[in-house]
Design a protein around this motif. Structure first.
Motif, PDB file in Angstrom:
ATOM      1  N   TYR A 149     -23.803  58.267  74.101  1.00  0.00           N
ATOM      2  CA  TYR A 149     -23.074  59.502  73.805  1.00  0.00           C
ATOM      3  C   TYR A 149     -22.032  59.329  72.707  1.00  0.00           C
ATOM      4  O   TYR A 149     -21.745  60.270  71.967  1.00  0.00           O
ATOM      5  N   LEU A 150     -21.462  58.123  72.559  1.00  0.00           N
ATOM      6  CA  LEU A 150     -20.496  57.928  71.489  1.00  0.00           C
ATOM      7  C   LEU A 150     -21.171  58.043  70.125  1.00  0.00           C
ATOM      8  O   LEU A 150     -20.688  58.726  69.218  1.00  0.00           O
ATOM      9  N   PHE A 151     -22.312  57.374  69.972  1.00  0.00           N
ATOM     10  CA  PHE A 151     -23.100  57.453  68.729  1.00  0.00           C
ATOM     11  C   PHE A 151     -24.328  58.319  69.014  1.00  0.00           C
ATOM     12  O   PHE A 151     -25.473  57.855  68.969  1.00  0.00           O
ATOM     13  N   LYS A 152     -24.065  59.591  69.263  1.00  0.00           N
ATOM     14  CA  LYS A 152     -25.130  60.491  69.741  1.00  0.00           C
ATOM     15  C   LYS A 152     -26.164  60.797  68.666  1.00  0.00           C
ATOM     16  O   LYS A 152     -27.299  61.181  68.981  1.00  0.00           O
ATOM     17  N   ASN A 153     -25.811  60.648  67.397  1.00  0.00           N
ATOM     18  CA  ASN A 153     -26.752  60.938  66.310  1.00  0.00           C
ATOM     19  C   ASN A 153     -27.602  59.733  65.929  1.00  0.00           C
ATOM     20  O   ASN A 153     -28.433  59.821  65.018  1.00  0.00           O
ATOM     21  N   SER A 154     -27.387  58.619  66.598  1.00  0.00           N
ATOM     22  CA  SER A 154     -28.091  57.377  66.285  1.00  0.00           C
ATOM     23  C   SER A 154     -29.275  57.168  67.219  1.00  0.00           C
ATOM     24  O   SER A 154     -29.458  57.891  68.206  1.00  0.00           O
ATOM     25  N   ILE A 155     -30.076  56.159  66.891  1.00  0.00           N
ATOM     26  CA  ILE A 155     -31.190  55.744  67.745  1.00  0.00           C
ATOM     27  C   ILE A 155     -30.813  54.419  68.400  1.00  0.00           C
ATOM     28  O   ILE A 155     -30.278  53.512  67.747  1.00  0.00           O
ATOM     29  N   HIS A 156     -31.117  54.294  69.692  1.00  0.00           N
ATOM     30  CA  HIS A 156     -30.738  53.115  70.473  1.00  0.00           C
ATOM     31  C   HIS A 156     -32.006  52.505  71.074  1.00  0.00           C
ATOM     32  O   HIS A 156     -32.701  53.163  71.858  1.00  0.00           O
ATOM     33  N   ILE A 157     -32.284  51.266  70.690  1.00  0.00           N
ATOM     34  CA  ILE A 157     -33.529  50.598  71.101  1.00  0.00           C
ATOM     35  C   ILE A 157     -33.180  49.396  71.970  1.00  0.00           C
ATOM     36  O   ILE A 157     -32.558  48.429  71.511  1.00  0.00           O
ATOM     37  N   PHE A 158     -33.592  49.465  73.237  1.00  0.00           N
ATOM     38  CA  PHE A 158     -33.269  48.443  74.223  1.00  0.00           C
ATOM     39  C   PHE A 158     -34.483  47.583  74.542  1.00  0.00           C
ATOM     40  O   PHE A 158     -35.625  48.056  74.501  1.00  0.00           O
ATOM     41  N   ASP A 159     -34.212  46.342  74.893  1.00  0.00           N
ATOM     42  CA  ASP A 159     -35.245  45.491  75.474  1.00  0.00           C
ATOM     43  C   ASP A 159     -35.605  46.056  76.845  1.00  0.00           C
ATOM     44  O   ASP A 159     -34.745  46.564  77.574  1.00  0.00           O
ATOM     45  N   GLU A 160     -36.852  45.979  77.200  1.00  0.00           N
ATOM     46  CA  GLU A 160     -37.297  46.526  78.481  1.00  0.00           C
ATOM     47  C   GLU A 160     -36.531  45.908  79.653  1.00  0.00           C
ATOM     48  O   GLU A 160     -36.369  44.693  79.732  1.00  0.00           O
ATOM     49  N   GLU A 161     -36.047  46.758  80.530  1.00  0.00           N
ATOM     50  CA  GLU A 161     -35.329  46.339  81.731  1.00  0.00           C
ATOM     51  C   GLU A 161     -35.589  47.413  82.786  1.00  0.00           C
ATOM     52  O   GLU A 161     -34.977  48.474  82.788  1.00  0.00           O
TER      53      GLU A 161
END
Length: 370
Positions: free
Chosen positions: A246-258
């Motif tokens: 939500y802080l960087f709501k205009n960005s894309i966030h790519i996580f390692d599978e968990e």
């Protein structure tokens, strides 16, 4: 949950810049113990290293950086299916600073205009400071409010100085759900424990924390340590994954599978002015070179912050003075990329740790006097 009110408060309170810009964040984690709870023998885990959710990022939605050239330069064994920290550096933090491959990665990130981000959590500090926050929150005393960070840090140091006794007492009182009828007994124990161990502090700071806990006897209830799951200190780390979404709501966030985190985040709806947000994804690390690099950065930083948690001020000074040229070169590269990243946005960094850890970081990385 609509993100904008929480987001606005966070940006304003901490003066965070460039949070509306578009970035692509990549994440990995280290020391995720899933849950932390009290047992009659202490904690459910043997190690209490800092939890870290961290990685690399770049501006925009894509990059033309040549990952293959970097991986070739690292001379990985052909049997390595994907890049892991163990292929780059081993041992404790000071040993890792000796790694030429780690320096190569940091230099490549700097040259290719990547930045780093991290959330650093001291899990014990996080678990016990609600005791102090409860007292300060009920007293509304300006001096305690103004000095709450140093008081909480001192309390954490006292708790750590005799952790077995401290944790056993918390278990007996069913912390963090202390029954109402036991609050005054809890406060009396708290006063005794604090006064016995405060000798490790300067006279002034000892007097401050002793006076504060004595005031707890005037309080009818301690809201931050009642009404929760008894003896469960941390139920999930999911909330820490949401902050950047939500802080960087205009960005894309790519996580390692968990798997467990994926399910939790999926069930927690974030909206932007009523519109559901879909700004993140979970990927298999072997399909993403950037997530693999995030594994290296996260593991390395995890070693660093756990080192800062455990080392004494005196030993830290000796360690820094004894760095070899190779270690100092790698440390300088780390400092450089952190400084560059901070210049873009202080929002890339979120730390929940004691004043002592932050002071030692400022000395070891930035040369600020202890």
């Amino acid at each position: 949950m609509d993100v904008n009110e929480s987001r606005y408060i966070l940006i304003q309170n901490h003066g965070l810049q460039n949070t509306d810009d578009v970035y692509t964040f990549y994440y990995d984690e280290t020391n995720n113990i899933r849950k932390l709870y009290l047992k009659d023998t202490g904690l459910n885990v043997g190690m209490t290293d800092n939890f870290l959710l961290a990685g690399i990022l770049h501006k925009g939605l894509s990059t033309d950086s040549d990952y293959s050239a970097l991986f070739k330069n690292l001379n990985l064994q052909k049997s390595a299916r994907e890049l892991k920290l163990k292929h780059i550096a081993k041992g404790d933090f000071l040993d890792m600073l000796k790694s030429d491959k780690l320096f190569i990665i940091l230099s490549w990130l700097i040259e290719n205009k990547f930045y780093i981000h991290y959330f650093n959590l001291n899990i014990i500090y996080w678990s016990v400071i609600d005791i102090i926050d409860s007292i300060i929150g009920e007293l509304h005393h300006p001096f305690y409010v103004m000095n709450h960070m140093s008081i909480k840090s001192d309390f954490y140091e006292l708790a750590n100085s005799n952790s077995d006794v401290f944790l056993n007492a918390l278990h007996e009182f069913n912390y963090p759900d202390v029954p109402k009828e036991k609050v005054h007994n809890f406060c009396r124990w708290l006063i005794d424990f604090t006064c016995i161990h405060s000798c490790m502090l300067s006279n002034f700071r000892a007097n401050v924390i002793e006076n504060l806990v004595k005031e707890s006897l005037r309080i009818e209830e301690l809201p931050f340590i009642s009404g929760f799951h008894g003896r469960e200190l941390i139920g999930s780390f999911m909330v820490f994954y949401l902050r950047n979404l939500y802080l960087f709501k205009n960005s894309i966030h790519i996580f390692d599978e968990e798997k467990c985190i994926q399910d939790d985040v999926k069930d927690f709806s974030l909206t932007d002015n009523g519109i559901p947000m879909q700004n993140h994804e979970f990927v298999k690390s072997h399909n993403s070179e950037a997530v693999q690099l995030s594994d290296v950065i996260t593991g390395f930083l995890g070693k660093y912050f756990s080192y800062l948690k455990d080392v004494s001020d005196e030993q830290l000074v000796r360690d820094k003075a004894g760095l070899t040229s190779t270690q100092f070169k790698t440390l300088s590269a780390l400092k450089h990329i952190i400084d560059v990243s901070d210049d873009v946005s202080r929002g890339f960094f979120n730390v929940v740790s004691s004043e002592g850890e932050q002071r030692r970081n400022n000395h070891f990385l930035h040369g600020v006097n202890l």
